[in-house]
Design an enzyme around this catalytic site. Structure first.
Site, PDB file in Angstrom:
ATOM      1  N   GLU A  38       4.499   1.349  21.971  1.00 27.01           N
ATOM      2  CA  GLU A  38       4.749  -0.086  21.779  1.00 27.01           C
ATOM      3  C   GLU A  38       3.565  -0.786  21.123  1.00 27.01           C
ATOM      4  OE1 GLU A  38       7.509  -1.775  22.048  1.00 27.01           O
ATOM      5  OE2 GLU A  38       8.562   0.043  22.671  1.00 27.01           O
ATOM      6  N   CYS A 193      21.349  -5.611  10.866  1.00 24.98           N
ATOM      7  CA  CYS A 193      21.143  -7.046  10.626  1.00 24.98           C
ATOM      8  C   CYS A 193      19.773  -7.275   9.990  1.00 24.98           C
ATOM      9  CB  CYS A 193      21.251  -7.806  11.949  1.00 24.98           C
ATOM     10  SG  CYS A 193      21.433  -9.592  11.750  1.00 24.98           S
ATOM     11  N   CYS A 200      26.784  -6.156   7.300  1.00 25.41           N
ATOM     12  CA  CYS A 200      27.704  -6.834   8.222  1.00 25.41           C
ATOM     13  C   CYS A 200      28.996  -6.051   8.448  1.00 25.41           C
ATOM     14  CB  CYS A 200      28.034  -8.231   7.697  1.00 25.41           C
ATOM     15  SG  CYS A 200      26.586  -9.314   7.566  1.00 25.41           S
ATOM     16  N   CYS A 203      28.650  -3.798  11.338  1.00 25.41           N
ATOM     17  CA  CYS A 203      28.001  -4.371  12.521  1.00 25.41           C
ATOM     18  C   CYS A 203      28.982  -4.471  13.686  1.00 25.41           C
ATOM     19  CB  CYS A 203      27.430  -5.750  12.210  1.00 25.41           C
ATOM     20  SG  CYS A 203      26.582  -6.508  13.622  1.00 25.41           S
ATOM     21  N   CYS A 209      30.342 -12.874  15.533  1.00 25.73           N
ATOM     22  CA  CYS A 209      29.165 -13.450  14.867  1.00 25.73           C
ATOM     23  C   CYS A 209      29.564 -14.721  14.106  1.00 25.73           C
ATOM     24  CB  CYS A 209      28.543 -12.436  13.917  1.00 25.73           C
ATOM     25  SG  CYS A 209      27.136 -13.080  12.991  1.00 25.73           S
TER      26      CYS A 209
END
Length: 355
Positions: A38, A193, A200, A203, A209
């Site tokens: 991370e 995205c 899209c 997605c 959305c």
């Protein structure tokens, strides 16, 4: 107002089939390894991080191994990844964890965010992916998904906007399978995205959305506009005596903090003055090919100049010291150097071996 949708379940379902479960740090739930990943992933692409993560973990497979290392070793295995303050933060964190937490990474948000370089999102990611804590995260990918999915516009100030997005993600984060939801929404933001030309059509969230329903298209930006990037010129002096070159450790609060580099100057005049002050006995001077090194906020034009000297008289060092070294090109001494310096060293090394 956030409209109730099955967004969490849609994301978890998508993650089961298409999530990036093959990433090396996704094959473990050890908090130490997830912490390292991370920190490395801050402001850096996944594809860039993978080889550095593998190399780092191979050298430091556990916190116990890492706490026995020094800053130079950590910087050496970080060299080339950039944003070296992250490596410094890991080193500082090791000292704190050893002193305050008995050598074990804390497993609460409250304690994690007290460590250098760890904010609310990084802490949430560490806990979510290691012990599946019910915590939300909000990186740039998630922000983009939320903004488009709910068609959220900027609210007053950026600070208020961020607070609002935190409220949104905290409301929709599920109690069950939080880790899969968090990774899934990040993956959707990264792979589908995207900032420009989002995919899209594939997605899993498109049916709910609002941006998609409104047919708001994020097309590729025009190439006509180019941000003016400042180009800074640096002359780097490579003092060479046989198979040795002189390197000095960069000072704190400078670029490449605590990494070894060639002495650098902003003008030829300063170079001449330095050579005279150090009483360098010069045999030959030669300019090498220029290097352009891109950084986050400016580009460096590096002009390497080899100065063949008669003696290793400057500081007269043959091994690693705190601040200076005569580096033996024919040995594999593990010192931390930034990527452009590493390239120059490899080129000089190749030339010497071929002679």
């Amino acid at each position: 107002m956030i409209i109730q949708t099955p967004i969490a379940q849609l994301i978890i379902n998508w993650f089961h089939f298409y999530g990036r479960k093959e990433l090396p740090w996704k094959k473990t739930n050890k908090i130490y390894k997830i912490w390292i990943s991370e920190i490395m992933l801050q402001r850096t692409k996944v594809s860039t991080v993978i080889p550095f993560y593998n190399k780092f973990i191979k050298k430091f497979p556990s916190f116990k191994k890492l706490e026995k290392s020094n800053l130079n070793q950590i910087l050496y295995y970080w060299s080339g990844l950039g944003y070296y303050s992250r490596a410094h933060n890991i080193y500082k964190s090791v000292k704190i964890i050893k002193k305050k937490h008995s050598g074990k990474l804390p497993n609460t948000i409250k304690d994690l965010i007290k460590l250098p370089g760890i904010g609310k999102t990084t802490a949430g990611a560490i806990l979510s992916f290691s012990i599946n804590s019910f915590v939300s995260i909000l990186d740039s990918n998630i922000e983009r998904v939320l903004k488009r999915f709910y068609y959220i516009k900027n609210i007053n100030t950026n600070n208020n906007y961020k607070k609002y997005l935190w409220k949104v993600i905290e409301k929709i984060t599920p109690i069950q399978q939080t880790n899969k939801f968090n990774q899934g929404i990040m993956d959707i933001g990264s792979l589908i995205c995207t900032p420009i030309n989002p995919k899209c059509i594939i997605c899993p969230l498109k049916n709910f959305c609002i941006s998609y329903k409104k047919k708001i298209i994020y097309i590729k930006k025009s190439n006509n506009y180019k941000k003016n990037i400042v180009l800074k010129k640096y002359f780097m002096i490579i003092l060479q005596n046989k198979n040795y070159v002189f390197l000095e450790k960069r000072k704190k609060n400078k670029i490449w903090n605590q990494l070894f580099c060639f002495p650098s100057f902003l003008s030829i005049k300063n170079i001449k003055k330095w050579l005279i002050e150090k009483k360098i006995q010069i045999k030959k001077i030669k300019k090498l090919k220029k290097i352009i090194h891109k950084l986050s906020n400016f580009n460096m034009l590096i002009i390497p100049i080899i100065v063949l000297c008669k003696k290793k008289n400057i500081y007269n060092l043959n091994k690693l010291s705190n601040n200076y070294i005569w580096f033996n090109l024919l040995k594999n001494d593990k010192i931390a150097v930034p990527s452009p310096i590493k390239k120059i060293l490899l080129n000089i090394n190749k030339y010497i071996r071929e002679k």
